[in-house]
Design an enzyme around this catalytic site. Structure first.
Site, PDB file in Angstrom:
ATOM      1  N   TYR A  79       0.806  -1.220   0.000  1.00  0.00           N
ATOM      2  CA  TYR A  79       0.000   0.000   0.000  1.00  0.00           C
ATOM      3  C   TYR A  79       0.838   1.269   0.000  1.00  0.00           C
ATOM      4  O   TYR A  79       0.358   2.331  -0.396  1.00  0.00           O
ATOM      5  CB  TYR A  79      -0.941   0.014   1.209  1.00  0.00           C
ATOM      6  CG  TYR A  79      -2.154  -0.856   1.043  1.00  0.00           C
ATOM      7  CD1 TYR A  79      -3.321  -0.357   0.471  1.00  0.00           C
ATOM      8  CD2 TYR A  79      -2.146  -2.183   1.446  1.00  0.00           C
ATOM      9  CE1 TYR A  79      -4.443  -1.142   0.304  1.00  0.00           C
ATOM     10  CE2 TYR A  79      -3.262  -2.992   1.285  1.00  0.00           C
ATOM     11  CZ  TYR A  79      -4.413  -2.468   0.714  1.00  0.00           C
ATOM     12  OH  TYR A  79      -5.521  -3.255   0.557  1.00  0.00           O
ATOM     13  N   ASN A  91       6.561  -4.466   5.314  1.00  0.00           N
ATOM     14  CA  ASN A  91       5.656  -4.458   6.454  1.00  0.00           C
ATOM     15  C   ASN A  91       6.433  -4.441   7.774  1.00  0.00           C
ATOM     16  O   ASN A  91       7.443  -5.121   7.916  1.00  0.00           O
ATOM     17  CB  ASN A  91       4.749  -5.699   6.397  1.00  0.00           C
ATOM     18  CG  ASN A  91       3.589  -5.613   7.362  1.00  0.00           C
ATOM     19  OD1 ASN A  91       3.237  -4.526   7.824  1.00  0.00           O
ATOM     20  ND2 ASN A  91       2.989  -6.743   7.676  1.00  0.00           N
ATOM     21  N   ALA A 151      -3.187   8.863   3.264  1.00  0.00           N
ATOM     22  CA  ALA A 151      -4.444   8.332   3.774  1.00  0.00           C
ATOM     23  C   ALA A 151      -5.014   7.418   2.701  1.00  0.00           C
ATOM     24  O   ALA A 151      -5.175   7.842   1.550  1.00  0.00           O
ATOM     25  CB  ALA A 151      -5.426   9.458   4.087  1.00  0.00           C
ATOM     26  N   CYS A 193      -2.115   1.586  10.273  1.00  0.00           N
ATOM     27  CA  CYS A 193      -1.159   2.499  10.904  1.00  0.00           C
ATOM     28  C   CYS A 193      -1.506   2.959  12.317  1.00  0.00           C
ATOM     29  O   CYS A 193      -0.651   2.925  13.204  1.00  0.00           O
ATOM     30  CB  CYS A 193      -0.972   3.725  10.014  1.00  0.00           C
ATOM     31  SG  CYS A 193      -0.106   3.370   8.469  1.00  0.00           S
TER      32      CYS A 193
END
Length: 479
Positions: free
Chosen positions: A17, A93, A167, A279
């Site tokens: 992401y 990650n 975001a 997050c």
């Protein structure tokens, strides 16, 4: 100060992401730079090279298709990309540890360390190595020590911190027009040259005054602090929502009133079932752990309360569903609208919908779930493991919201997808058992219209008068 060689090849380790969208936008803006995004996950890379990308983000697909095969490449050949790159982003990650020291709070940096060792083992030229993953303070120091301890003759490294402030759902807009770009590095000539090299990449489209440079530690802490402050605002308004429900106030009116104060502003004052995503919780837990390690128990306790309030919000919303439905939902079909943690993404990590679904299943409910971007495979993966029920018997993932409402006792809105505001709720009501309930966990629906149709409606942060208007009954119309 001498100039740093111009960046011509970028490698991004991690096609998730953060790495995927970030480096896609860099490739679109810096067409003279070859950008290669690598990952050990072959199926993920195959998706990036297909017409069905592994993540959904508005605007991402168009940019990928416009640059893929030109100066943007997706590959599993990590070693080749590392060897050729001038600058390497580490975007892997960093989950919360589930074992050992710091279990449940500290970040697990095993993937970061593995990247450092891979870079050191296979680099034949000097590199700028950039932390893009969210990491605890002083992680760059550990990264630098590993690289320098394994340095080959003629090879040097500079480690920078360049945290993302994206975001999900607006990531491409955030990248194209960022509030700021933060770059942290060593206060040495070499460190400043590396900062200037990375800054020159962003300066192609980001105004120079929006590019902030700091020391490495300030950069790392700024990322954790930003997410902690945003989560704090959500928990703060959610705490007030509980007060509103107990007093008769309306949290939306309170939020609007305080949001007009220029010292506060209106953002992140939308009360809801709680925050989710990869997050906020992870970074707060990390901040709590760091504070404890630094012998700052009062600081740790302060930030822990932000997390505790989020858990309280999810819990009391789930309990309210059961209490409103006559204190029993055994064998009752309940429709969940939304499973992603927020709209405009297919990401379900830490989604409040998972908590709500598990709570309802443990209470004996049968769930019918619809989300426009989350498939059944992901839903079952998120719900498996801890429940004492056979999921295939009590969970159905529907292809549209109307099928999900057939035979249902209640609709629970868990994600604020825009399409949920324009559904034909009269049609859904006609397919449901009566009394039919709506639990709006995102405060996005027209509650008066729903009540006029015949629904009993509950929402966050206010008490509703669940009595249909006389106009509705006199005219026999629902709207």
């Amino acid at each position: 100060m001498k100039a740093y060689p111009k960046v011509s090849k970028i490698c991004c380790i991690g096609a998730g992401y953060v790495g995927g969208p970030t480096c896609t936008v860099i490739a679109s803006k810096c067409t003279d730079i070859t950008v290669t995004i690598v990952d050990i996950n072959e199926s993920r890379i195959a998706q990036w090279n297909s017409d069905s990308l592994p993540i959904f983000e508005p605007g991402l697909e168009e940019i990928v298709k416009s640059r893929r095969g030109q100066n943007l490449f997706f590959s599993t050949d990590i070693l080749k990309a590392v060897k050729e790159a001038d600058l390497i982003f580490i975007s892997v990650n960093t989950p919360t540890k589930n074992f050992g020291v710091g279990k449940g709070r500290a970040a697990d940096l095993k993937h970061i360390e593995a990247c450092a060792r891979l870079i050191a083992d296979h680099s034949t030229s000097s590199k700028i190595v950039v932390e893009k993953s969210t990491v605890p303070v002083r992680a760059a120091e550990s990264l630098s020590r590993i690289l320098k301890a394994n340095t080959k003759p003629g090879v040097t490294y500079q480690v920078l911190s360049n945290p993302e402030f994206l975001a999900e759902g607006t990531a491409i807009c955030d990248l194209l027009n960022p509030d700021r770009v933060l770059i942290g590095g060593e206060d040495t000539e070499e460190g400043q040259l590396a900062i200037a090299a990375l800054s020159s990449v962003y300066e192609v489209w980001v105004p120079k005054e929006r590019i902030i440079t700091t020391n490495t530690w300030s950069s790392e802490l700024s990322k954790l602090t930003a997410n902690a402050f945003l989560a704090q605002r959500i928990s703060s308004i959610n705490a007030i929502s509980a007060v509103c429900e107990a007093t008769g106030a309306d949290v939306s009116e309170v939020a609007r009133a305080i949001g007009m104060d220029t010292r506060l502003g209106p953002k992140f004052l939308q009360s809801s079932v709680g925050f989710g995503g990869s997050c906020f919780q992870k970074d707060l837990l990390n901040l709590v752990y760091i504070s404890e390690c630094l012998n700052l128990p009062e600081v740790a306790e302060y930030w822990q309360q932000v997390l505790n309030m989020n858990e309280f919000q999810k819990s009391r919303f789930a309990k309210r569903i059961v209490e409103t439905m006559f204190n029993t939902i055994t064998n009752k079909k309940i429709t969940l609208l939304g499973f992603a943690f927020k709209k405009n993404t297919g990401d379900t990590r830490e989604s409040p919908a998972i908590y709500i679904a598990k709570y309802l299943l443990e209470e004996g409910a049968v769930l019918q779930i619809y989300d426009p971007k989350v498939d059944s495979k992901q839903v079952f993966a998120d719900l498996s493991g801890t429940l004492s029920v056979n999921l295939s018997e009590v969970v159905t993932v529907s292809k549209n919201p109307y099928d999900a409402a057939v035979g249902s006792h209640a609709i629970v809105v868990c994600t604020e997808w825009d399409e949920f505001t324009s559904l034909d709720y009269e049609r859904m009501y006609s397919r449901m058992l009566k009394p039919a309930f709506v639990f709006d966990g995102r405060k996005i629906l027209n509650h008066k219209k729903l009540i006029d149709i015949g629904f009993h409606v509950e929402t966050i942060g206010c008490k509703l008068n669940n009595i249909a208007s006389s106009f509705f009954f006199q005219n026999g119309k629902h709207w």
